[in-house]
Motif scaffolding. Sequence first.
Motif, PDB file in Angstrom:
ATOM      1  N   ARG A   7       0.843  -1.532   0.071  1.00  0.00           N
ATOM      2  CA  ARG A   7      -0.040   0.110   0.200  1.00  0.00           C
ATOM      3  C   ARG A   7       0.960   1.516  -0.180  1.00  0.00           C
ATOM      4  O   ARG A   7       0.161   2.509  -1.093  1.00  0.00           O
ATOM      5  N   LYS A  48      -9.911  -5.470   2.771  1.00  0.00           N
ATOM      6  CA  LYS A  48     -11.252  -6.639   2.088  1.00  0.00           C
ATOM      7  C   LYS A  48     -10.880  -7.829   1.177  1.00  0.00           C
ATOM      8  O   LYS A  48     -10.449  -8.524   1.493  1.00  0.00           O
ATOM      9  N   LYS A  91       0.422   3.104  -4.225  1.00  0.00           N
ATOM     10  CA  LYS A  91       0.067   3.979  -3.642  1.00  0.00           C
ATOM     11  C   LYS A  91      -1.047   4.810  -4.348  1.00  0.00           C
ATOM     12  O   LYS A  91      -1.599   5.960  -4.167  1.00  0.00           O
ATOM     13  N   SER A  94      -3.866   4.082  -5.415  1.00  0.00           N
ATOM     14  CA  SER A  94      -5.317   3.393  -5.992  1.00  0.00           C
ATOM     15  C   SER A  94      -5.879   4.275  -5.196  1.00  0.00           C
ATOM     16  O   SER A  94      -6.021   4.834  -4.539  1.00  0.00           O
ATOM     17  N   GLU A  95      -7.204   3.999  -5.666  1.00  0.00           N
ATOM     18  CA  GLU A  95      -8.702   4.848  -5.768  1.00  0.00           C
ATOM     19  C   GLU A  95      -9.328   4.417  -4.667  1.00  0.00           C
ATOM     20  O   GLU A  95     -10.644   4.712  -4.797  1.00  0.00           O
ATOM     21  N   LYS A  96      -9.019   2.475  -4.366  1.00  0.00           N
ATOM     22  CA  LYS A  96      -9.950   2.148  -3.544  1.00  0.00           C
ATOM     23  C   LYS A  96      -9.573   3.248  -2.207  1.00  0.00           C
ATOM     24  O   LYS A  96      -8.628   3.044  -1.842  1.00  0.00           O
ATOM     25  N   SER A  97     -10.485   2.612  -1.064  1.00  0.00           N
ATOM     26  CA  SER A  97     -10.576   3.014   0.208  1.00  0.00           C
ATOM     27  C   SER A  97      -9.631   2.374   1.530  1.00  0.00           C
ATOM     28  O   SER A  97      -9.536   0.876   0.275  1.00  0.00           O
ATOM     29  N   VAL A  98      -8.778   2.020   2.003  1.00  0.00           N
ATOM     30  CA  VAL A  98      -8.379   1.539   2.269  1.00  0.00           C
ATOM     31  C   VAL A  98      -8.312   0.064   3.553  1.00  0.00           C
ATOM     32  O   VAL A  98      -7.758  -0.828   2.733  1.00  0.00           O
ATOM     33  N   ILE A  99     -10.445   0.250   3.564  1.00  0.00           N
ATOM     34  CA  ILE A  99     -11.366  -0.962   3.537  1.00  0.00           C
ATOM     35  C   ILE A  99     -11.385  -1.642   2.548  1.00  0.00           C
ATOM     36  O   ILE A  99     -10.998  -2.472   2.977  1.00  0.00           O
ATOM     37  N   GLU A 100     -11.589  -1.066   1.111  1.00  0.00           N
ATOM     38  CA  GLU A 100     -11.815  -2.374   0.163  1.00  0.00           C
ATOM     39  C   GLU A 100     -10.472  -2.829   0.156  1.00  0.00           C
ATOM     40  O   GLU A 100     -10.879  -3.542  -0.275  1.00  0.00           O
ATOM     41  N   GLN A 101      -9.200  -2.850   0.085  1.00  0.00           N
ATOM     42  CA  GLN A 101      -8.163  -3.109  -0.433  1.00  0.00           C
ATOM     43  C   GLN A 101      -7.839  -3.985   0.965  1.00  0.00           C
ATOM     44  O   GLN A 101      -7.638  -5.265   0.181  1.00  0.00           O
TER      45      GLN A 101
END
Length: 103
Positions: free
Chosen positions: A57, A73, A62, A64-71
């Motif tokens: 991450r 999961k 770094k 990525s457009e996904k949130s930390v939670i999405e990543q």
Amino acid sequence: MIRYLFTKQFVGFAAAGGFAAFLNWLSRIIFSLWMPFSWAIVLAYVVGMATAFSLNRMFIFKKSEKSVIEQAKGFVFMNLLSFPIVWFSAIKINEGLQALGYH
């Protein structure tokens, strides 16, 4: 295809994974001093997963457009799918080595 193996991102990904695997192995040895082998595998796997996720991450994905939670999961889900194979293999390899006299 071969050109993708020499990209900065792939080399970084491999380095992060290698370092996480090393910490997994080292922490399993340390945990085994204080707890049963099977539990040491579980905790070491968590150490390796946390290391791999954090390094990838911070340094590799770094942008990525996904949130930390999405990543997290997706990362945890995929790693949990492979955990039974890792755990069973480690137990059986350990049993085999002990049968050969290695402790």
